[in-house]
Write a protein that holds these residues in place. Structure first.
Motif, PDB file in Angstrom:
ATOM      1  N   ASN A 544     -39.249 -13.382   1.196  1.00 54.54           N
ATOM      2  CA  ASN A 544     -38.911 -13.067   2.766  1.00 54.54           C
ATOM      3  C   ASN A 544     -39.047 -14.232   3.368  1.00 54.54           C
ATOM      4  O   ASN A 544     -38.520 -14.386   4.485  1.00 54.54           O
ATOM      5  CB  ASN A 544     -40.052 -12.159   3.021  1.00 54.54           C
ATOM      6  CG  ASN A 544     -39.905 -10.554   2.336  1.00 54.54           C
ATOM      7  OD1 ASN A 544     -38.710 -10.395   2.294  1.00 54.54           O
ATOM      8  ND2 ASN A 544     -40.783  -9.693   2.388  1.00 54.54           N
ATOM      9  N   ALA A 545     -40.199 -14.964   3.106  1.00 55.63           N
ATOM     10  CA  ALA A 545     -40.373 -16.229   3.785  1.00 55.63           C
ATOM     11  C   ALA A 545     -39.122 -17.201   3.819  1.00 55.63           C
ATOM     12  O   ALA A 545     -38.824 -17.806   4.745  1.00 55.63           O
ATOM     13  CB  ALA A 545     -41.641 -17.063   3.204  1.00 55.63           C
ATOM     14  N   CYS A 546     -38.497 -17.604   2.656  1.00 58.71           N
ATOM     15  CA  CYS A 546     -37.253 -18.343   2.683  1.00 58.71           C
ATOM     16  C   CYS A 546     -36.093 -17.858   3.520  1.00 58.71           C
ATOM     17  O   CYS A 546     -35.522 -18.460   4.291  1.00 58.71           O
ATOM     18  CB  CYS A 546     -36.661 -18.352   1.127  1.00 58.71           C
ATOM     19  SG  CYS A 546     -37.169 -19.488   0.238  1.00 58.71           S
ATOM     20  N   ALA A 547     -35.941 -16.336   3.281  1.00 57.09           N
ATOM     21  CA  ALA A 547     -34.749 -15.695   4.161  1.00 57.09           C
ATOM     22  C   ALA A 547     -35.111 -15.797   5.864  1.00 57.09           C
ATOM     23  O   ALA A 547     -34.243 -16.026   6.476  1.00 57.09           O
ATOM     24  CB  ALA A 547     -34.846 -14.090   3.760  1.00 57.09           C
ATOM     25  N   ALA A 548     -36.430 -15.662   6.076  1.00 59.40           N
ATOM     26  CA  ALA A 548     -36.513 -15.730   7.747  1.00 59.40           C
ATOM     27  C   ALA A 548     -36.517 -17.225   8.121  1.00 59.40           C
ATOM     28  O   ALA A 548     -36.007 -17.454   9.119  1.00 59.40           O
ATOM     29  CB  ALA A 548     -38.072 -15.101   7.852  1.00 59.40           C
ATOM     30  N   ALA A 549     -36.996 -17.983   7.107  1.00 57.41           N
ATOM     31  CA  ALA A 549     -37.051 -19.581   7.622  1.00 57.41           C
ATOM     32  C   ALA A 549     -35.526 -20.103   7.679  1.00 57.41           C
ATOM     33  O   ALA A 549     -35.338 -20.882   8.556  1.00 57.41           O
ATOM     34  CB  ALA A 549     -37.867 -20.412   6.729  1.00 57.41           C
ATOM     35  N   ALA A 550     -34.801 -19.714   6.877  1.00 58.40           N
ATOM     36  CA  ALA A 550     -33.445 -20.235   6.769  1.00 58.40           C
ATOM     37  C   ALA A 550     -32.780 -19.743   7.914  1.00 58.40           C
ATOM     38  O   ALA A 550     -31.681 -20.264   8.528  1.00 58.40           O
ATOM     39  CB  ALA A 550     -32.779 -19.462   5.577  1.00 58.40           C
ATOM     40  N   GLU A 551     -33.074 -18.769   8.910  1.00 53.58           N
ATOM     41  CA  GLU A 551     -32.445 -18.280   9.932  1.00 53.58           C
ATOM     42  C   GLU A 551     -33.189 -18.932  11.289  1.00 53.58           C
ATOM     43  O   GLU A 551     -32.717 -18.676  12.204  1.00 53.58           O
ATOM     44  CB  GLU A 551     -32.328 -16.629  10.137  1.00 53.58           C
ATOM     45  CG  GLU A 551     -31.858 -16.106   9.117  1.00 53.58           C
ATOM     46  CD  GLU A 551     -31.697 -14.699   9.125  1.00 53.58           C
ATOM     47  OE1 GLU A 551     -32.555 -14.011  10.141  1.00 53.58           O
ATOM     48  OE2 GLU A 551     -31.264 -13.781   8.478  1.00 53.58           O
ATOM     49  N   SER A 552     -34.055 -19.563  11.060  1.00 57.52           N
ATOM     50  CA  SER A 552     -34.666 -20.488  12.249  1.00 57.52           C
ATOM     51  C   SER A 552     -34.067 -21.691  12.606  1.00 57.52           C
ATOM     52  O   SER A 552     -33.116 -22.118  11.688  1.00 57.52           O
ATOM     53  CB  SER A 552     -36.244 -20.553  12.053  1.00 57.52           C
ATOM     54  OG  SER A 552     -36.396 -21.391  10.775  1.00 57.52           O
ATOM     55  N   GLU A 553     -34.618 -22.388  13.822  1.00 53.47           N
ATOM     56  CA  GLU A 553     -33.842 -23.550  14.174  1.00 53.47           C
ATOM     57  C   GLU A 553     -34.318 -24.691  13.134  1.00 53.47           C
ATOM     58  O   GLU A 553     -33.591 -25.675  12.894  1.00 53.47           O
ATOM     59  CB  GLU A 553     -34.188 -23.685  15.517  1.00 53.47           C
ATOM     60  CG  GLU A 553     -33.568 -22.726  16.397  1.00 53.47           C
ATOM     61  CD  GLU A 553     -34.045 -23.076  17.924  1.00 53.47           C
ATOM     62  OE1 GLU A 553     -34.748 -24.038  18.116  1.00 53.47           O
ATOM     63  OE2 GLU A 553     -33.562 -22.407  18.817  1.00 53.47           O
ATOM     64  N   ALA A 554     -35.641 -24.586  12.641  1.00 51.73           N
ATOM     65  CA  ALA A 554     -36.151 -25.810  12.020  1.00 51.73           C
ATOM     66  C   ALA A 554     -36.705 -25.163  10.560  1.00 51.73           C
ATOM     67  O   ALA A 554     -37.928 -24.814  10.719  1.00 51.73           O
ATOM     68  CB  ALA A 554     -37.199 -26.670  12.812  1.00 51.73           C
ATOM     69  N   PRO A 555     -36.109 -24.796   9.592  1.00 47.54           N
ATOM     70  CA  PRO A 555     -36.413 -24.227   8.500  1.00 47.54           C
ATOM     71  C   PRO A 555     -37.549 -24.732   7.752  1.00 47.54           C
ATOM     72  O   PRO A 555     -37.624 -25.973   7.266  1.00 47.54           O
ATOM     73  CB  PRO A 555     -35.217 -24.259   7.595  1.00 47.54           C
ATOM     74  CG  PRO A 555     -34.138 -24.359   8.572  1.00 47.54           C
ATOM     75  CD  PRO A 555     -34.668 -25.336   9.552  1.00 47.54           C
ATOM     76  N   HIS A 556     -38.821 -24.376   7.712  1.00 47.57           N
ATOM     77  CA  HIS A 556     -39.968 -24.731   7.168  1.00 47.57           C
ATOM     78  C   HIS A 556     -40.837 -23.788   6.399  1.00 47.57           C
ATOM     79  O   HIS A 556     -41.231 -22.822   7.105  1.00 47.57           O
ATOM     80  CB  HIS A 556     -40.609 -25.686   7.946  1.00 47.57           C
ATOM     81  CG  HIS A 556     -41.611 -26.539   7.610  1.00 47.57           C
ATOM     82  ND1 HIS A 556     -42.954 -26.090   7.658  1.00 47.57           N
ATOM     83  CD2 HIS A 556     -41.779 -27.737   7.149  1.00 47.57           C
ATOM     84  CE1 HIS A 556     -43.939 -27.079   6.809  1.00 47.57           C
ATOM     85  NE2 HIS A 556     -43.022 -27.923   6.589  1.00 47.57           N
ATOM     86  N   ILE A 557     -41.636 -24.061   5.363  1.00 46.56           N
ATOM     87  CA  ILE A 557     -42.318 -23.198   4.778  1.00 46.56           C
ATOM     88  C   ILE A 557     -43.598 -23.796   4.280  1.00 46.56           C
ATOM     89  O   ILE A 557     -43.635 -25.060   3.821  1.00 46.56           O
ATOM     90  CB  ILE A 557     -41.638 -22.393   3.406  1.00 46.56           C
ATOM     91  CG1 ILE A 557     -40.809 -21.456   3.877  1.00 46.56           C
ATOM     92  CG2 ILE A 557     -43.004 -21.703   2.730  1.00 46.56           C
ATOM     93  CD1 ILE A 557     -39.957 -20.813   2.795  1.00 46.56           C
ATOM     94  N   THR A 558     -44.756 -23.554   4.700  1.00 44.72           N
ATOM     95  CA  THR A 558     -45.984 -24.253   4.085  1.00 44.72           C
ATOM     96  C   THR A 558     -46.915 -22.965   3.255  1.00 44.72           C
ATOM     97  O   THR A 558     -47.183 -22.196   3.442  1.00 44.72           O
ATOM     98  CB  THR A 558     -46.948 -24.554   5.505  1.00 44.72           C
ATOM     99  OG1 THR A 558     -46.349 -25.360   6.326  1.00 44.72           O
ATOM    100  CG2 THR A 558     -48.235 -25.083   4.805  1.00 44.72           C
ATOM    101  N   LEU A 559     -47.293 -23.654   2.005  1.00 45.60           N
ATOM    102  CA  LEU A 559     -47.866 -22.923   1.005  1.00 45.60           C
ATOM    103  C   LEU A 559     -49.318 -23.534   0.964  1.00 45.60           C
ATOM    104  O   LEU A 559     -49.457 -24.847   0.774  1.00 45.60           O
ATOM    105  CB  LEU A 559     -46.978 -23.040  -0.377  1.00 45.60           C
ATOM    106  CG  LEU A 559     -45.819 -22.122  -0.386  1.00 45.60           C
ATOM    107  CD1 LEU A 559     -45.250 -22.222  -1.750  1.00 45.60           C
ATOM    108  CD2 LEU A 559     -46.158 -20.719   0.093  1.00 45.60           C
TER     109      LEU A 559
END
Length: 638
Positions: A544-559
């Motif tokens: 879900n985090a990958c799918a949502a971040a990919a659609e944002s302007e600045a794709p980024h995930i912090t774990l």
């Protein structure tokens, strides 16, 4: 495995060979025409009285076929009825059991159990019959019986305890037509066939499950004992049925069965229950041994070698062993054994249902009769009316059989589902491990290439700096940093399953152009939850985090994965499409359809595992914070 399956197949064929007679012997034609003249539910048209040398005294009705007014124990009483039903080849059946009777038609004697007595109405003295009849008493009525009065003299019970009421309890009376003897036998056979068919189905089910388990490499001897129990009980029902007397050698087989099959079938049942016990196997062996000892004792009593009281003691042993099985099963259920939880719940539910039905039937005076057509309950009613311990034995045996069969079905289905789930989890682990291995090899290859070229890069940078080309050198360094960022990150938390899941999702994020920052990565080597639940939690959160971040302007995930206060904390924050904050918390999923389905799964698994979950969305970022009890594995901390 092949040897186990071959042995299982051989035993199954033996059971099937023994089962065939029980399945086929009692399918017969439908019963002929019959009329119930007197039963526990109706005694309309009958007159009950005592007659002492011509002095008649009417009896007071209590319920259908039960009257009061006797003046002494064992007194002979009479009940008479005017026959109006005209039938071809009329045959009268009297369910006399252990009662002595004399039958008159218009005062003329047709039959008597006491030929030495003065067989005139008003002078008959009938002692109790020494033993139960194996079959009801059947008398052919002469031509022209219509309009004549049928009178039955019967000896009353002498009472079994001081103060026990000496009620006049009449025998059931039925009139049959058109070869009535065969018709009645066929009717009994139809009822017996239904019962033996049900037991045969249990036997076949046990054989099928036994073969299935053997094919899977498990030799479950308990299923053999369950099938043997049903087979022996079916054989006992067949040999004790009225139609069995029509077969050659039936009398010897019937006598053999009545003293052997019930004990052997119950021994098989106890061995089956023993195979299902986990904590009380050793003490339950004493119950099995007691049942085994009662078999030769009962046989010796039947052969006249042992005193007659030994047979009664053996009967009490059977009842005590079955009740002990129920008690042991309840203790196993309380200790958490799944099989006996089902058995105990089924026995409790059935016992309550039967108690309610019998109370209704007794309270209605026999008018409430939804159970009349069942052979087992019919036998129970007859045994209760005769105050026989068989009633307790039949009820307990039916309860244990029903509970055991239901428990076998439920636990087998659970095992099949569990094995299927384990296989799916193993396949998923294998696929994730393969992908993680491929990603690790790719990362190592890129690192090796970077190291291989590092000397050339440093030489080029030194030349640029010596020549005063600082701007060009800075651009060169920035290009090297970009190449380093393109190398997939590899997480090592100390938990194999978490590493496999997270690294596979990090690789997917990199291919999708999503930048991933891992602040900390530490976890216990083991968590007290199943791999399936752990996969469901982390896979859904990261996908879900990958799918949502990919659609944002600045794709980024912090774990962030770490230990805190005995909990494994998994924090995931990702960028997402800008949207107005929902007015209520329950609107979060509607506002984020890309997270909705996964969030439901995460919430359900977290609740089942006893964890904590916090989900927030604000300022274009989605935050998921998950805390799971670490159990004994909480020694590893970040």
């Amino acid at each position: 495995m092949k040897k186990k399956f071959a042995a299982a197949l051989f035993l199954s064929l033996l059971l099937l060979a023994a089962l065939i007679p029980s399945m086929t012997m009692y399918w017969r034609a439908a019963p002929s025409e019959s009329v119930a003249l007197l039963s526990a539910g109706s005694d309309e048209g009958w007159r009950f009285y005592t007659d002492e040398a011509g002095e008649e005294t009417p009896l007071t009705r209590v319920s259908g076929g039960v009257y009061q007014g006797l003046t002494e124990p064992g007194q002979t009483f009479y009940y008479e009825y005017t026959l109006t039903q005209e039938m071809d080849g009329a045959l009268l059946e009297i369910d006399a059991a252990n009662r002595s009777v004399a039958v008159f038609l218009d005062g003329a004697l047709l039959y008597t159990d006491a030929p030495e007595a003065d067989n005139r109405i008003g002078y008959v003295v009938l002692p109790m019959h020494e033993s139960d009849r194996r079959e009801p008493l059947r008398l052919s009525l002469p031509d022209g019986y219509v309009g004549k009065t049928l009178t039955i003299a019967q000896g009353a019970s002498v009472g079994e305890k001081p103060g026990y009421p000496d009620d006049a309890v009449a025998c059931a009376v039925t009139l049959y037509a058109t070869d009535p003897a065969h018709g009645q036998l066929a009717a009994s056979a139809a009822q017996t066939s239904a019962f033996t068919t049900a037991l045969s189905a249990v036997c076949l089910m046990g054989i099928a499950l036994f073969l299935y388990q053997a094919y899977k490499g498990v030799f479950d001897a308990g299923l053999v004992f369950l099938s043997l129990f049903a087979l022996l009980w079916a054989g006992d029902a067949v040999t004790q049925a009225p139609l069995f007397s029509e077969y050659p050698g039936a009398d010897m087989l019937s006598r053999l069965s009545v003293y052997l099959n019930p004990y052997l079938s119950l021994l098989a049942l106890l061995l089956f229950l023993l195979s299902r016990m986990r904590r009380l196997q050793k003490p339950f062996w004493a119950v099995v041994a007691l049942m085994a000892v009662s078999i030769p004792a009962a046989w010796a009593a039947s052969a006249g070698v042992a005193p007659a009281w030994v047979d009664g003691a053996a009967m009490l042993c059977r009842i005590a062993c079955l009740w002990a099985a129920i008690v042991f099963g309840a203790l196993e259920a309380r200790a958490g054994t799944p099989f006996f939880r089902v058995v105990t719940a089924t026995i409790a539910a059935l016992a309550a249902l039967w108690a309610i039905l019998f109370v209704l039937m007794i309270a209605s005076g026999g008018a409430f009769t939804p159970l009349q057509g069942t052979a087992a309950l019919g036998a129970i009613r007859a045994a209760v009316r005769q105050r026989s311990p068989h009633a307790v034995l039949i009820v307990t045996r039916v309860l244990l059989l029903t509970g055991s069969v239901l428990a076998v079905v439920i636990t087998t289905v659970r095992d099949i589902v569990r094995r299927g789930t384990e296989m799916r989890v193993l396949n998923m682990q294998y696929a994730l491990a393969q992908q993680s291995y491929r990603d690790l090899r790719e990362r190592d290859e890129q690192v090796m290439m970077l190291r291989h070229d590092m000397r050339h890069h440093l030489t080029a940078l030194a030349a640029m700096l010596d020549g005063g080309e600082t701007a060009r050198a800075a651009d060169y360094v920035r290009e090297l940093v970009k190449r380093d960022e393109a190398i997939p990150r590899y997480v090592n938390t100390g938990n194999y399953m978490i590493d496999v899941i997270v690294n596979s999702r990090l690789s997917d994020a990199a291919h999708a152009g999503v930048a991933v920052e891992v602040r900390s990565a530490a976890a216990p080597a083991r968590l007290p939850i199943s791999d399936q639940d752990l996969c469901s939690l982390l896979m859904n959160a990261l996908e879900n985090a990958c799918a949502a971040a990919a659609e944002s302007e600045a794709p980024h995930i912090t774990l962030d994965m770490h230990m805190k206060n005995g909990f494994f904390c998994f924090w995931c924050e990702n960028t997402c499409r800008a949207a107005a904050a929902p007015a209520r918390e329950e609107e979060t999923e509607k506002a984020m359809p890309e997270h909705g389905y996964g969030l439901k799964i995460i919430e359900q698994v977290t609740e089942r595992c006893g964890g904590l979950l916090d989900i927030r969305r604000e300022n274009g970022r989605f935050r998921l914070r998950l805390a799971l009890p670490a159990g004994d594995g909480a020694q590893r901390t970040s």
